[in-house]
Design a protein around this motif. Structure first.
Motif, PDB file in Angstrom:
ATOM      1  N   THR A  33       0.847  -1.195   0.000  1.00 58.41           N
ATOM      2  CA  THR A  33       0.000   0.000   0.000  1.00 58.41           C
ATOM      3  C   THR A  33       0.884   1.246   0.000  1.00 58.41           C
ATOM      4  OG1 THR A  33      -0.194   0.600   2.340  1.00 58.41           O
ATOM      5  CG2 THR A  33      -1.470  -1.292   1.611  1.00 58.41           C
ATOM      6  N   TYR A  34       0.235   2.399  -0.233  1.00 60.09           N
ATOM      7  CA  TYR A  34       0.900   3.699  -0.210  1.00 60.09           C
ATOM      8  C   TYR A  34       0.484   4.480   1.048  1.00 60.09           C
ATOM      9  CZ  TYR A  34       1.966   2.863  -5.165  1.00 60.09           C
ATOM     10  OH  TYR A  34       2.426   2.343  -6.353  1.00 60.09           O
ATOM     11  N   ALA A  35       0.203   3.776   2.145  1.00 58.34           N
ATOM     12  CA  ALA A  35      -0.377   4.413   3.330  1.00 58.34           C
ATOM     13  C   ALA A  35       0.580   5.379   4.019  1.00 58.34           C
ATOM     14  CB  ALA A  35      -0.834   3.342   4.322  1.00 58.34           C
ATOM     15  N   PHE A  36       1.906   5.157   3.906  1.00 50.45           N
ATOM     16  CA  PHE A  36       2.887   6.029   4.557  1.00 50.45           C
ATOM     17  C   PHE A  36       3.480   6.983   3.519  1.00 50.45           C
ATOM     18  CE2 PHE A  36       4.302   3.254   8.420  1.00 50.45           C
ATOM     19  CZ  PHE A  36       3.004   3.310   8.902  1.00 50.45           C
ATOM     20  N   ASP A  37       3.091   8.254   3.600  1.00 49.67           N
ATOM     21  CA  ASP A  37       3.678   9.304   2.756  1.00 49.67           C
ATOM     22  C   ASP A  37       3.613   8.973   1.269  1.00 49.67           C
ATOM     23  OD1 ASP A  37       4.299  10.845   4.989  1.00 49.67           O
ATOM     24  OD2 ASP A  37       6.225   9.814   5.253  1.00 49.67           O
ATOM     25  N   TYR A  38       2.597   8.227   0.857  1.00 56.31           N
ATOM     26  CA  TYR A  38       2.368   7.886  -0.550  1.00 56.31           C
ATOM     27  C   TYR A  38       3.568   7.162  -1.169  1.00 56.31           C
ATOM     28  CZ  TYR A  38      -1.644  10.920   0.019  1.00 56.31           C
ATOM     29  OH  TYR A  38      -2.812  11.482   0.472  1.00 56.31           O
ATOM     30  N   GLN A  39       4.276   6.385  -0.335  1.00 58.52           N
ATOM     31  CA  GLN A  39       5.371   5.555  -0.822  1.00 58.52           C
ATOM     32  C   GLN A  39       4.967   4.087  -0.660  1.00 58.52           C
ATOM     33  OE1 GLN A  39       8.135   6.843  -2.272  1.00 58.52           O
ATOM     34  NE2 GLN A  39       7.184   8.859  -1.933  1.00 58.52           N
ATOM     35  N   PRO A  40       5.207   3.253  -1.671  1.00 59.97           N
ATOM     36  CA  PRO A  40       4.777   1.851  -1.570  1.00 59.97           C
ATOM     37  C   PRO A  40       5.594   1.092  -0.524  1.00 59.97           C
ATOM     38  CG  PRO A  40       6.074   2.193  -3.563  1.00 59.97           C
ATOM     39  CD  PRO A  40       5.852   3.550  -2.968  1.00 59.97           C
ATOM     40  N   LEU A  41       4.879   0.382   0.335  1.00 57.88           N
ATOM     41  CA  LEU A  41       5.514  -0.451   1.356  1.00 57.88           C
ATOM     42  C   LEU A  41       4.785  -1.787   1.403  1.00 57.88           C
ATOM     43  CD1 LEU A  41       6.164   1.950   4.383  1.00 57.88           C
ATOM     44  CD2 LEU A  41       7.881   0.709   3.058  1.00 57.88           C
ATOM     45  N   ALA A  42       5.551  -2.869   1.473  1.00 58.07           N
ATOM     46  CA  ALA A  42       4.970  -4.208   1.502  1.00 58.07           C
ATOM     47  C   ALA A  42       5.184  -4.838   2.869  1.00 58.07           C
ATOM     48  CB  ALA A  42       5.598  -5.081   0.415  1.00 58.07           C
ATOM     49  N   GLY A  43       4.234  -5.676   3.265  1.00 57.28           N
ATOM     50  CA  GLY A  43       4.361  -6.376   4.526  1.00 57.28           C
ATOM     51  C   GLY A  43       3.007  -6.799   5.063  1.00 57.28           C
ATOM     52  N   PRO A  44       2.991  -7.403   6.243  1.00 58.88           N
ATOM     53  CA  PRO A  44       1.720  -7.808   6.871  1.00 58.88           C
ATOM     54  C   PRO A  44       1.053  -6.589   7.527  1.00 58.88           C
ATOM     55  CG  PRO A  44       3.544  -8.426   8.285  1.00 58.88           C
ATOM     56  CD  PRO A  44       4.154  -7.818   7.053  1.00 58.88           C
ATOM     57  N   TRP A  45       0.296  -5.836   6.763  1.00 60.68           N
ATOM     58  CA  TRP A  45      -0.240  -4.563   7.248  1.00 60.68           C
ATOM     59  C   TRP A  45      -1.218  -4.724   8.407  1.00 60.68           C
ATOM     60  CZ3 TRP A  45       0.820   0.521   6.550  1.00 60.68           C
ATOM     61  CH2 TRP A  45       1.765   0.841   5.583  1.00 60.68           C
ATOM     62  N   SER A  46      -1.743  -5.922   8.629  1.00 56.87           N
ATOM     63  CA  SER A  46      -2.618  -6.127   9.786  1.00 56.87           C
ATOM     64  C   SER A  46      -1.851  -5.990  11.098  1.00 56.87           C
ATOM     65  CB  SER A  46      -3.281  -7.505   9.717  1.00 56.87           C
ATOM     66  OG  SER A  46      -2.299  -8.534   9.747  1.00 56.87           O
ATOM     67  N   GLU A  47      -0.506  -6.074  11.048  1.00 53.20           N
ATOM     68  CA  GLU A  47       0.314  -5.838  12.234  1.00 53.20           C
ATOM     69  C   GLU A  47       0.495  -4.346  12.499  1.00 53.20           C
ATOM     70  OE1 GLU A  47       1.745  -8.157  14.298  1.00 53.20           O
ATOM     71  OE2 GLU A  47       0.604  -9.678  13.226  1.00 53.20           O
ATOM     72  N   VAL A  48       0.187  -3.530  11.500  1.00 54.76           N
ATOM     73  CA  VAL A  48       0.436  -2.089  11.580  1.00 54.76           C
ATOM     74  C   VAL A  48      -0.850  -1.320  11.871  1.00 54.76           C
ATOM     75  CG1 VAL A  48       1.406  -0.102  10.355  1.00 54.76           C
ATOM     76  CG2 VAL A  48       2.342  -2.398   9.964  1.00 54.76           C
ATOM     77  N   VAL A  49      -1.925  -1.675  11.172  1.00 48.98           N
ATOM     78  CA  VAL A  49      -3.226  -1.031  11.373  1.00 48.98           C
ATOM     79  C   VAL A  49      -4.289  -2.122  11.472  1.00 48.98           C
ATOM     80  CG1 VAL A  49      -2.568   1.074  10.145  1.00 48.98           C
ATOM     81  CG2 VAL A  49      -3.683  -0.786   8.899  1.00 48.98           C
TER      82      VAL A  49
END
Length: 566
Positions: free
Chosen positions: A158-174
């Motif tokens: 997703t581009y959730a952080f500062d519109y930069q693509p980041l990959a990972g288990p996002w359920s651990e983050v939000v």
């Protein structure tokens, strides 16, 4: 409370000063600054939020800010920089537990972003396979994505952080994402549009004409959008029939203002809130029904006045709402005989298992003519089967109640409020509050075997209510000791009961306790100025200290009565 607030402010400033003395994040360029440079700031933000939650334990708190600060375990994402970052969301979630905090991020599929006056770069076009690209394919203006419940551990980009693509288990983050198909930053109103909006807010008679002169879309024109697009989303309202209704909300019994009462248009879900003096004003399109409600009161429905007169709304305290009854003159039994039958039928009439009751508490503290503290609380009280005494019996070995607050309103609070260790909180406050049982039938000496010796009883009247015959009994303790009042440091305990003759069940209980202020004041004066525990427990003297308790009982499907409201 004010001193505690300033202590936390100083704590926060000290942390900020230490951070700037050792790190000075503002002195770094965008190239030099890394996420971990924000760790001291995030740690103190978490400390401030946790402090606020401790001051307001019954409130649901919503925080709004940059998602990286509210995120949880950012080290799980594919970024070397984020592995050393410890956001405030991570600390708060660790302190409160995973089910007490919900973190929601936002995603955008297009539009522009940035601060006012800084220029607005475009939201990057999401790459195929990213979460934003998949959501754009739905062709919906917005969507909600639940990661916590529907996609735990799923690898996403997703581009959730500062519109930069980041990959990972996002359920651990939000815990979830709110997706907006297009976003625009806030922008300033044009001068003529701002004047028109201000005229509407003030109820200016020239407001309709001012609005009529504006083009659709001119109130808040988004950059790069044409008039045709805005015409579909912004419309000029017809306010020619709008008028302002003003009124005041009062307590029906005390004729005192009801602060912050909710005033809603019936069935429409919109309205306003009264101020601290119970006054409100509301723009209405014409005569309509209004629903007025407040914590601890029955909801009132009234019609708005057709003229310019002020509307006065009287709210009935929910704890005192009774159906209308008719008075009869027959007296078949004495008060003592009625109470004896009530006590005899308690094992058959009243619930003996665990149950929960709704408890409403109103507290008011005045210093001479100055109101110092006024609070309202509503919550659920669990009453265990073995509960018989509010002090939990010998050495506190009996089962005790547990209270779960749901709402708490501080209506008035001024400096120097009596601490919770003072006499009202320790003694009279326990009667009818969260520390006491909601069920006096279980705990009050009035319903014991020796009630006839300890109380003066009187049969006030016999009433007819439908097919039921009801006895109204009044009672007063002969002595102020704990064997009669059920608690300590009392000088009086009195009230009345509403008893159904059919099964000798108490339907309603009303009581008044009067604290023994002569004894407590003597102790306070004796220890005034001393540095001992007694002086801390008795820091004040009281002219009067009164506590009322009202309980309504209702019959369950199993035929037993329980506390519906206390």
């Amino acid at each position: 409370s004010e001193a505690v607030f300033w202590q936390q402010c100083l704590r926060s400033l000290r942390s900020l000063a230490r951070d700037y003395a050792t790190n000075n994040p503002n002195g770094k360029t965008a190239t030099d600054f890394v996420a971990a440079d924000s760790n001291p700031r995030d740690a103190q933000m978490a400390d401030n939020l946790l402090w606020y939650l401790r001051q307001h334990p019954t409130e649901k708190v919503v925080c709004w800010g940059a998602l990286p600060h509210f995120a949880n375990r950012v080290e799980t994402l594919g970024s070397d920089e984020l592995r050393a970052y410890r956001p405030m969301g991570r600390a708060v979630k660790a302190a409160l537990g995973p089910n007490q905090v919900y973190i929601m991020g936002t995603l955008a599929g297009g539009g522009t972003h940035g601060l006012v006056g800084t220029g607005w770069p475009g939201v990057p076009t999401p790459a195929p396979g990213t979460l934003e690209a998949n959501l754009l394919a739905l062709n919906a203006p917005y969507a909600f994505v639940s990661l916590k419940h529907d996609a735990p551990g799923l690898q996403l980009t997703t581009y959730a952080f500062d519109y930069q693509p980041l990959a990972g288990p996002w359920s651990e983050v939000v815990d979830g994402f709110l997706f907006l198909r297009s976003v625009e930053p806030p922008h300033l109103l044009a001068a003529d549009s701002a004047a028109a909006v201000a005229a509407v807010a003030k109820g200016d008679s020239a407001a309709p004409a001012a609005l009529a002169g504006l083009r659709p879309g001119s109130l808040n024109p988004a950059p790069g959008r044409g008039t045709a697009t805005m015409r579909r989303s912004v419309a000029v309202a017809d306010v020619s029939g709008v008028r302002t209704v003003r009124g005041v909300v009062l307590d029906q019994r005390r004729r005192q203002p009801v602060p912050y009462a909710s005033v809603q248009l019936a069935g429409q879900g919109r309205g306003t809130v009264a101020d601290a003096q119970g006054r409100f004003s509301l723009a209405l399109p014409g005569p309509t029904d209004l629903q007025i409600s407040s914590l601890g009161y029955e909801v009132a429905t009234v019609q708005s006045p057709r003229g310019s007169e002020e509307l006065t709304v009287l709210l009935t305290p929910a704890s005192y709402a009774l159906e209308e009854v008719r008075v009869a003159s027959t007296r078949p039994l004495s008060a003592a005989e009625v109470l004896q039958r009530v006590v005899k039928r308690i094992p058959q009439n009243y619930e003996q298992q665990d149950y929960a009751a709704e408890v409403y508490t109103y507290r008011r503290l005045s210093s001479f003519d100055t109101l110092r503290l006024e609070t309202e609380t509503v919550g659920r009280l669990r009453v265990p089967a073995g509960y018989r005494h509010f002090t939990q019996g010998f050495m506190g070995l009996e089962d005790g109640v547990s209270f779960q607050p749901e709402q708490r309103h501080v209506l008035t609070e001024q400096g120097g409020v009596v601490s919770w260790l003072s006499v009202p909180a320790l003694y009279t406050g326990t009667q009818g509050s969260a520390l006491s049982a909601a069920d006096p039938v279980r705990t009050s000496p009035l319903f014991g075997r020796r009630a006839g010796r300890r109380f003066v009883l009187k049969l006030d009247s016999v009433r007819r209510q439908g097919a039921d015959t009801l006895y109204v009994l009044s009672f007063a303790a002969r002595h102020g000791d704990h064997r009669s009042t059920g608690t300590y440091l009392m000088s009086g305990y009195q009230g009345r009961l509403l008893v159904r003759a059919r099964d000798y069940a108490v339907l309603r209980y009303e009581a008044l306790w009067q604290a023994d202020t002569a004894a407590t004041n003597a102790t306070a004066r004796k220890n005034s100025g001393r540095s001992n525990a007694v002086a801390h427990i008795y820091p004040h003297v009281f002219t009067a200290d009164l506590t009322t308790h009202v309980v309504d009982y209702t019959k369950a499907a199993n035929g037993r009565y329980y506390v519906r409201r206390s």
